[in-house]
Design a protein around this motif. Sequence first.
Motif, PDB file in Angstrom:
ATOM      1  N   HIS A  59      29.327 -19.470  19.744  1.00 39.71           N
ATOM      2  CA  HIS A  59      28.550 -18.917  21.057  1.00 39.71           C
ATOM      3  C   HIS A  59      27.733 -19.576  21.484  1.00 39.71           C
ATOM      4  O   HIS A  59      26.991 -20.384  22.343  1.00 39.71           O
ATOM      5  CB  HIS A  59      26.677 -18.755  19.403  1.00 39.71           C
ATOM      6  CG  HIS A  59      25.827 -17.807  20.231  1.00 39.71           C
ATOM      7  ND1 HIS A  59      24.790 -17.139  20.173  1.00 39.71           N
ATOM      8  CD2 HIS A  59      26.158 -16.852  21.623  1.00 39.71           C
ATOM      9  CE1 HIS A  59      24.563 -16.018  20.717  1.00 39.71           C
ATOM     10  NE2 HIS A  59      24.902 -15.626  22.130  1.00 39.71           N
ATOM     11  N   CYS A  64      22.729 -22.116  22.867  1.00 39.62           N
ATOM     12  CA  CYS A  64      22.832 -21.980  21.278  1.00 39.62           C
ATOM     13  C   CYS A  64      23.765 -22.166  20.332  1.00 39.62           C
ATOM     14  O   CYS A  64      22.584 -23.661  19.103  1.00 39.62           O
ATOM     15  CB  CYS A  64      22.722 -20.745  20.909  1.00 39.62           C
ATOM     16  SG  CYS A  64      22.590 -19.619  19.479  1.00 39.62           S
ATOM     17  N   CYS A 116      25.724 -14.302  15.398  1.00 40.56           N
ATOM     18  CA  CYS A 116      25.661 -15.771  15.212  1.00 40.56           C
ATOM     19  C   CYS A 116      24.910 -16.207  14.007  1.00 40.56           C
ATOM     20  O   CYS A 116      23.951 -15.304  13.720  1.00 40.56           O
ATOM     21  CB  CYS A 116      25.001 -15.706  16.506  1.00 40.56           C
ATOM     22  SG  CYS A 116      24.659 -17.472  16.576  1.00 40.56           S
ATOM     23  N   CYS A 169      21.449 -17.313  15.929  1.00 44.99           N
ATOM     24  CA  CYS A 169      20.425 -17.042  16.666  1.00 44.99           C
ATOM     25  C   CYS A 169      20.578 -15.261  16.405  1.00 44.99           C
ATOM     26  O   CYS A 169      19.853 -14.655  16.566  1.00 44.99           O
ATOM     27  CB  CYS A 169      20.402 -16.714  18.226  1.00 44.99           C
ATOM     28  SG  CYS A 169      21.688 -16.303  19.092  1.00 44.99           S
TER      29      CYS A 169
HETATM   30 ZN   LIG Z   1      23.698 -17.640  19.316  1.00 47.86          ZN
END
Ligand SMILES: [Zn+2]
Length: 102
Positions: free
Chosen positions: A39, A51, A73, A76
Motif C-alpha cells: 500500500h 501506510c 490492505c 488499514c
Molecule cells: Zn493500507
Amino acid sequence: MKNFKKLDEGFVCLNCGKKVEPLGYTSRNHCPHCLYSLHVDINPGDRANTCLGLLKPVGIETKKGEYVIIFRCQKCGKETRNKVAIDDDYSQILKVSTNGKL
Ligand SMILES: [Zn+2]
Ligand SMILES: [Zn+2]
C-alpha cells in the motif's frame, strides 16, 4: 525513502520472497507470482501513501475485457484496484477469482 524508487525498478516480494524484475512498459505495482502488493499509492503510481501495509489480492473483476485485481490492505483495510500485468501468474489470478466467489 529508497524503497519507493525501488518499487518502480524491481523489488523483493514481502509475501513470497521472490525477486521481482522491472516490468518495462509501466511501473510494476504487484508481485507477478503471488499477486500481493504494497500500500504505497494514494493515486495509482504516486507512491504518496505512508501506510506501507501488505495488499492482499481478494478478488478479480473484469473491466472492458481486462482483468483488474482487487486488493485489501492488511494494515488499514482499504480496498484498491490494479490492472493485471502482462507476466502475472494466470493460475494465481484464477485462484483469487474463485476465492472471491466461493
Ligand atoms: Zn493500507
Ligand atoms: Zn510475491
